[in-house]
Design a protein around this motif. Structure first.
Motif, PDB file in Angstrom:
ATOM      1  N   GLN A 144       0.794  -1.240  -0.006  1.00 22.48           N
ATOM      2  CA  GLN A 144      -0.090  -0.005  -0.058  1.00 22.48           C
ATOM      3  C   GLN A 144       0.899   1.262   0.078  1.00 22.48           C
ATOM      4  OE1 GLN A 144      -4.170  -1.182   2.122  1.00 22.48           O
ATOM      5  NE2 GLN A 144      -2.849   0.270   3.179  1.00 22.48           N
ATOM      6  N   THR A 145       1.923   1.268   0.964  1.00 25.34           N
ATOM      7  CA  THR A 145       2.672   2.155   0.968  1.00 25.34           C
ATOM      8  C   THR A 145       3.373   2.642  -0.390  1.00 25.34           C
ATOM      9  OG1 THR A 145       3.017   1.988   3.275  1.00 25.34           O
ATOM     10  CG2 THR A 145       4.752   3.551   2.186  1.00 25.34           C
ATOM     11  N   GLN A 146       3.916   1.388  -1.325  1.00 25.99           N
ATOM     12  CA  GLN A 146       4.745   1.536  -2.326  1.00 25.99           C
ATOM     13  C   GLN A 146       3.643   2.352  -3.212  1.00 25.99           C
ATOM     14  OE1 GLN A 146       6.084  -2.174  -3.315  1.00 25.99           O
ATOM     15  NE2 GLN A 146       7.677  -2.473  -1.515  1.00 25.99           N
ATOM     16  N   GLY A 147       2.608   1.729  -3.400  1.00 30.59           N
ATOM     17  CA  GLY A 147       1.613   2.281  -4.539  1.00 30.59           C
ATOM     18  C   GLY A 147       0.638   3.151  -4.201  1.00 30.59           C
ATOM     19  N   LYS A 148       0.660   3.715  -2.844  1.00 31.33           N
ATOM     20  CA  LYS A 148      -0.063   4.843  -2.285  1.00 31.33           C
ATOM     21  C   LYS A 148      -1.601   4.547  -2.576  1.00 31.33           C
ATOM     22  CE  LYS A 148       2.816   8.690  -3.670  1.00 31.33           C
ATOM     23  NZ  LYS A 148       3.079   9.926  -4.163  1.00 31.33           N
ATOM     24  N   LYS A 149      -2.004   3.147  -2.088  1.00 31.83           N
ATOM     25  CA  LYS A 149      -3.354   2.649  -2.013  1.00 31.83           C
ATOM     26  C   LYS A 149      -4.172   2.739  -0.547  1.00 31.83           C
ATOM     27  CE  LYS A 149      -2.559   1.647  -6.519  1.00 31.83           C
ATOM     28  NZ  LYS A 149      -3.399   2.568  -7.478  1.00 31.83           N
ATOM     29  N   LYS A 150      -5.048   2.274  -0.488  1.00 33.61           N
ATOM     30  CA  LYS A 150      -5.795   2.223   1.039  1.00 33.61           C
ATOM     31  C   LYS A 150      -6.959   1.072   0.889  1.00 33.61           C
ATOM     32  CE  LYS A 150      -6.548   6.171   2.769  1.00 33.61           C
ATOM     33  NZ  LYS A 150      -7.244   7.567   3.081  1.00 33.61           N
ATOM     34  N   VAL A 151      -7.388   0.967   2.035  1.00 33.23           N
ATOM     35  CA  VAL A 151      -8.334  -0.274   2.412  1.00 33.23           C
ATOM     36  C   VAL A 151      -9.661   0.716   2.400  1.00 33.23           C
ATOM     37  CG1 VAL A 151      -9.416  -1.561   3.938  1.00 33.23           C
ATOM     38  CG2 VAL A 151      -7.068  -1.942   3.405  1.00 33.23           C
ATOM     39  N   LEU A 152     -10.777   0.281   1.509  1.00 28.50           N
ATOM     40  CA  LEU A 152     -11.953   0.991   1.780  1.00 28.50           C
ATOM     41  C   LEU A 152     -12.636   0.448   2.904  1.00 28.50           C
ATOM     42  CD1 LEU A 152     -14.401   2.922   0.570  1.00 28.50           C
ATOM     43  CD2 LEU A 152     -15.079   0.721  -0.829  1.00 28.50           C
ATOM     44  N   TRP A 153     -12.743  -0.896   2.997  1.00 28.62           N
ATOM     45  CA  TRP A 153     -13.093  -1.385   4.260  1.00 28.62           C
ATOM     46  C   TRP A 153     -12.647  -2.905   4.380  1.00 28.62           C
ATOM     47  CZ3 TRP A 153     -16.195  -5.661   3.009  1.00 28.62           C
ATOM     48  CH2 TRP A 153     -17.074  -5.665   1.921  1.00 28.62           C
ATOM     49  N   GLY A 154     -12.482  -3.246   5.576  1.00 32.25           N
ATOM     50  CA  GLY A 154     -12.154  -4.882   6.129  1.00 32.25           C
ATOM     51  C   GLY A 154     -13.447  -5.245   6.831  1.00 32.25           C
ATOM     52  N   THR A 155     -13.419  -6.585   6.836  1.00 31.02           N
ATOM     53  CA  THR A 155     -14.478  -7.296   7.503  1.00 31.02           C
ATOM     54  C   THR A 155     -13.941  -8.654   8.081  1.00 31.02           C
ATOM     55  OG1 THR A 155     -16.809  -7.919   7.597  1.00 31.02           O
ATOM     56  CG2 THR A 155     -15.489  -8.293   5.599  1.00 31.02           C
ATOM     57  N   ALA A 156     -14.579  -9.392   8.988  1.00 34.46           N
ATOM     58  CA  ALA A 156     -14.441 -10.647   9.514  1.00 34.46           C
ATOM     59  C   ALA A 156     -15.169 -11.633   8.865  1.00 34.46           C
ATOM     60  CB  ALA A 156     -14.541 -10.699  10.923  1.00 34.46           C
ATOM     61  N   GLN A 157     -14.898 -12.663   8.366  1.00 30.04           N
ATOM     62  CA  GLN A 157     -15.723 -13.611   7.756  1.00 30.04           C
ATOM     63  C   GLN A 157     -16.111 -14.705   9.013  1.00 30.04           C
ATOM     64  OE1 GLN A 157     -14.315 -17.571   5.912  1.00 30.04           O
ATOM     65  NE2 GLN A 157     -14.308 -16.513   4.138  1.00 30.04           N
ATOM     66  N   LEU A 158     -17.587 -14.338   9.231  1.00 27.00           N
ATOM     67  CA  LEU A 158     -18.233 -15.128  10.305  1.00 27.00           C
ATOM     68  C   LEU A 158     -19.182 -16.027   9.896  1.00 27.00           C
ATOM     69  CD1 LEU A 158     -18.345 -12.110  12.834  1.00 27.00           C
ATOM     70  CD2 LEU A 158     -16.770 -13.675  12.540  1.00 27.00           C
ATOM     71  N   PHE A 159     -19.255 -16.690   8.672  1.00 22.19           N
ATOM     72  CA  PHE A 159     -20.024 -17.417   8.054  1.00 22.19           C
ATOM     73  C   PHE A 159     -19.640 -18.879   7.640  1.00 22.19           C
ATOM     74  CE2 PHE A 159     -18.742 -14.171   5.280  1.00 22.19           C
ATOM     75  CZ  PHE A 159     -18.353 -14.526   3.995  1.00 22.19           C
ATOM     76  N   MET A 160     -18.474 -18.715   7.100  1.00 20.28           N
ATOM     77  CA  MET A 160     -17.961 -20.237   6.476  1.00 20.28           C
ATOM     78  C   MET A 160     -17.628 -21.291   7.170  1.00 20.28           C
ATOM     79  SD  MET A 160     -15.115 -20.443   3.517  1.00 20.28           S
ATOM     80  CE  MET A 160     -15.934 -19.464   2.331  1.00 20.28           C
ATOM     81  N   HIS A 161     -16.990 -20.942   8.528  1.00 20.54           N
ATOM     82  CA  HIS A 161     -16.354 -22.163   9.489  1.00 20.54           C
ATOM     83  C   HIS A 161     -17.568 -22.730   9.903  1.00 20.54           C
ATOM     84  CE1 HIS A 161     -14.107 -24.127  12.474  1.00 20.54           C
ATOM     85  NE2 HIS A 161     -13.307 -23.886  12.015  1.00 20.54           N
ATOM     86  N   PRO A 162     -17.482 -23.996  10.138  1.00 22.06           N
ATOM     87  CA  PRO A 162     -18.645 -24.968  10.796  1.00 22.06           C
ATOM     88  C   PRO A 162     -19.128 -24.171  11.997  1.00 22.06           C
ATOM     89  CG  PRO A 162     -17.266 -26.439   9.707  1.00 22.06           C
ATOM     90  CD  PRO A 162     -16.239 -24.956   9.722  1.00 22.06           C
ATOM     91  N   ARG A 163     -18.279 -23.666  12.940  1.00 28.49           N
ATOM     92  CA  ARG A 163     -18.570 -23.154  14.115  1.00 28.49           C
ATOM     93  C   ARG A 163     -19.467 -22.140  14.123  1.00 28.49           C
ATOM     94  NH1 ARG A 163     -13.704 -19.801  13.588  1.00 28.49           N
ATOM     95  NH2 ARG A 163     -12.342 -21.542  14.363  1.00 28.49           N
ATOM     96  N   TYR A 164     -19.662 -21.471  12.850  1.00 37.51           N
ATOM     97  CA  TYR A 164     -20.770 -20.330  12.808  1.00 37.51           C
ATOM     98  C   TYR A 164     -21.997 -21.147  12.191  1.00 37.51           C
ATOM     99  CZ  TYR A 164     -16.960 -17.283  13.852  1.00 37.51           C
ATOM    100  OH  TYR A 164     -15.811 -16.653  14.222  1.00 37.51           O
ATOM    101  N   MET A 165     -22.246 -22.104  12.188  1.00 39.70           N
ATOM    102  CA  MET A 165     -23.392 -22.869  11.352  1.00 39.70           C
ATOM    103  C   MET A 165     -24.775 -22.198  12.211  1.00 39.70           C
ATOM    104  SD  MET A 165     -23.623 -26.793  12.589  1.00 39.70           S
ATOM    105  CE  MET A 165     -23.639 -27.151  14.338  1.00 39.70           C
ATOM    106  N   HIS A 166     -24.817 -21.920  13.501  1.00 42.27           N
ATOM    107  CA  HIS A 166     -26.076 -21.173  13.891  1.00 42.27           C
ATOM    108  C   HIS A 166     -25.902 -19.824  14.017  1.00 42.27           C
ATOM    109  CE1 HIS A 166     -27.032 -25.163  15.199  1.00 42.27           C
ATOM    110  NE2 HIS A 166     -25.910 -25.263  16.212  1.00 42.27           N
ATOM    111  N   GLY A 167     -25.008 -19.121  13.312  1.00 42.64           N
ATOM    112  CA  GLY A 167     -24.573 -17.614  13.611  1.00 42.64           C
ATOM    113  C   GLY A 167     -23.403 -17.471  14.397  1.00 42.64           C
ATOM    114  N   ALA A 168     -23.065 -16.086  14.423  1.00 45.78           N
ATOM    115  CA  ALA A 168     -22.144 -15.724  15.284  1.00 45.78           C
ATOM    116  C   ALA A 168     -22.295 -15.020  16.147  1.00 45.78           C
ATOM    117  CB  ALA A 168     -20.995 -14.822  14.180  1.00 45.78           C
ATOM    118  N   ALA A 169     -22.738 -13.906  16.346  1.00 44.19           N
ATOM    119  CA  ALA A 169     -23.254 -12.873  17.349  1.00 44.19           C
ATOM    120  C   ALA A 169     -24.646 -13.606  17.838  1.00 44.19           C
ATOM    121  CB  ALA A 169     -23.491 -11.491  16.927  1.00 44.19           C
TER     122      ALA A 169
END
Length: 621
Positions: free
Chosen positions: A315-340
């Motif tokens: 990012q520093t080299q190319g002067k880029k930025k993150v618009l947004w990040g997020t946590a993937q709370l849906f793929m792993h089997p632990r989240y089969m009933h939801g996360a929050a």
């Protein structure tokens, strides 16, 4: 009966090839991929083919193997002797080592994929050169051994000629991926693609912008500032083309078949080259898409730290930025009933810990927003669900996220992305109105905004324009996931938006909102399963950006013309009176209005002029 006469053909030059082998795809419709499938073969790039380009450079054409009379290979079926020459097999030394089961690459010019494309040497039932043929042997079967059997000359020998011809050496072949540091990928990931430039509407170059001109000023802002386009890492670099009915169809040249940290870092380098060539300054990510999960939380966090450190450097080299990040709370089997909203306390705690780390990573990368998409925050049946308790838990989760954001000094906007269903039967943030009501009920209205996805809007029974207007008038429009669905398909297809009228309606809301910063337009869209060329990644984003640019230009026409705004003004002009002002100020009670009705009599009702409004819109398109 008269005998058919066949004209004699002139003698052909001597060629060396083996009898064509039958395709295995038509005989066996099933396959079992190996645990470490080899790199996929080069594909034909129709744009790189020209009539004047030789199929194989004369200086690099490999010498045919010497004539021998070997026994026929057991893997080849005997063919008809008509018009075919006997097979020729290379002598194999007794001490020969087994050949590698994956295709090596050349440095600088990327993989052989791109160099071969540039010379019009094509695999998969197409000509490699005038004297070499290759037979389609099925998915995951493109190996150096199959090449040698089907072509009659060593793949590595042919590659050596190619690399020698262009003055390059082999580097970081897929079979040595575990031994190669990410820095050993030399040269470009997209060597056949130049930086995409604006060429105007008359251009026929598919790798150019026809409408999106980043520096062009429209309605007081540059195009790039109206849109703030962003590339979605997950669809662009983790999309495989797989669906519930079929295996992956996309095998990018830089992939080695693993989900290692080294492979993740290679993808990250490809990501930054991609957004640089596309002329985009922003990108978005899920934590588990940019870095592999681990056997423990500590390992997963360490993996993320390593990849994020590289992303920060790039990012520093190319002067880029993150618009947004997020946590993937849906793929792993632990989240089969939801996360929050999971019924398990341990899962709730794990989800909070994962969001904590993802928010830290987003903050470290200078992210401007953080998104919550509750893909499994809902229910399949109310019979076994305590909806009130789950909603309360979700609110407590968001409250904790707000508190942690402030604790670490993260100034980005927290966004919730509504979706009615899929994968759950019912998702709690069904649409913009439902989510707005949730935020108001729990006192979170000033802490969150909405990330509106157009495909989610249609799944909830609304238009994207409706959802944007609902968010805008509530002061909650924070970001747009620019995609669309198929009206004939009832699920989230995540296609690139190419409908100019829809783009125009979207931009009407954005212009009325005065822009969308610090949010932007994220291409939460993926290539179709059948689109498998690397250049398709660029073409898809180009048409998406061009479509939105046309929408903005159309809105500028509507604003400058003023006819649509005047039509709407006239429709409500009865409220532009003293009594109308009293009503809108909340100062006209029912007794006062009753007196006025008795004084005025039956009201006159004017035409809404919907068809005229549609005509005005179409004139701008």
């Amino acid at each position: 009966m008269r005998k058919k006469t066949i004209a004699k053909r002139p003698p052909r030059k001597k060629v060396y090839k083996l009898p064509t082998k039958p395709s295995t795809r038509s005989q066996d419709r099933t396959f079992t991929p190996s645990s470490s499938p080899p790199t996929s073969p080069p594909r034909c790039d129709p744009m790189a083919q020209t009539k004047n380009t030789p199929r194989y450079p004369a200086s690099a054409k490999p010498t045919p193997p010497p004539k021998t009379t070997p026994s026929k290979p057991s893997s080849l079926k005997p063919g008809s002797s008509k018009g075919k020459r006997p097979a020729v097999e290379e002598p194999v030394p007794e001490t020969a080592k087994p050949k590698s089961m994956s295709v090596p690459v050349c440095s600088q010019s990327g993989s052989v994929h791109f160099y071969v494309k540039g010379r019009d040497i094509i695999l998969n039932n197409e000509t490699i050169s005038d004297s070499l043929k290759y037979t389609d042997v099925g998915l995951y079967a493109y190996t150096s051994v199959k090449w040698d059997e089907g072509v009659g000359i060593s793949y590595h020998d042919a590659l050596a000629h190619i690399c020698e011809h262009i003055g390059q050496s082999q580097t970081c072949p897929a079979e040595n991926a575990n031994k190669c540091d990410d820095s050993e990928w030399e040269g470009e990931f997209f060597p056949a693609i130049n930086k995409i430039k604006y060429e105007g509407p008359s251009s026929k170059n598919p790798l150019s912008f026809k409408w999106y001109n980043a520096e062009e000023e429209i309605l007081g802002k540059k195009m790039k500032d109206w849109f703030r386009f962003s590339v979605a890492f997950w669809h662009t670099f983790r999309g495989t083309g797989a669906d519930p009915f079929g295996a992956p169809t996309k095998h990018w040249p830089w992939e080695d078949g693993t989900n290692s940290v080294k492979m993740a870092k290679r993808r990250m380098r490809a990501n930054f080259e991609f957004i640089n060539k596309l002329g985009i300054d922003l990108w978005c990510f899920h934590d588990r898409d940019i870095a592999p999960d681990g056997e423990s939380l500590e390992e997963a966090n360490a993996n993320l730290d390593e990849v994020v450190a590289l992303a920060k450097e790039l990012q520093t080299q190319g002067k880029k930025k993150v618009l947004w990040g997020t946590a993937q709370l849906f793929m792993h089997p632990r989240y089969m009933h939801g996360a929050a909203t999971s019924s398990e306390l341990g899962v709730y705690a794990y989800a909070a810990t994962q969001v904590k780390k993802a928010m830290e990573a987003t903050h470290y990368l200078g992210g401007e927003n953080f998104v919550f998409w509750g893909g499994r925050e809902g229910y399949q049946s109310l019979l076994n669900t305590d909806m009130e308790r789950e909603l309360n838990h979700l609110a407590r989760f968001f409250e904790a996220a707000v508190a942690y954001k402030k604790k670490i000094g993260f100034n980005g906007t927290l966004l919730i992305e509504p979706k009615p269903q899929e994968p759950t039967k019912h998702q709690y943030d069904w649409d913009a109105a439902t989510t707005s009501n949730f935020l108001r009920k729990y006192g979170l209205i000033g802490e969150f905004k909405l990330n509106i996805e157009c495909n989610h809007a249609t799944l909830s029974g609304h238009s994207c324009h409706h959802e944007l207007e609902t968010a805008r008038i509530s002061g909650l429009l924070g970001n747009i996931d620019a995609n669309t669905g198929d009206p004939q398909v009832g699920w989230d297809t995540d296609q690139f938006l190419v409908d100019i009228q829809e783009a125009t309606m979207i931009m009407l809301s954005v212009v009325r909102n005065g822009g969308i910063a610090p949010g932007g337009f994220n291409f939460d869209a993926k290539l179709r399963r059948e689109s498998t060329d690397v250049e398709d990644l660029f073409i898809a984003h180009i048409i998406g950006m061009d479509t939105m640019a046309r929408g903005l230009k159309n809105v500028a026409k509507l604003v400058e013309d003023g006819a649509l705004a005047e039509l709407v003004r006239k429709r409500y002009q009865s409220f532009d009176t003293e009594i109308g002002a009293q009503i809108e100020a909340g100062k006209a009670d029912f007794d006062f209005l009753e007196k006025k009705v008795k004084e005025w009599g039956e009201p006159k009702v004017a035409s809404a002029k919907q068809e005229l409004a549609e005509m005005i819109l179409q004139s701008a398109l």
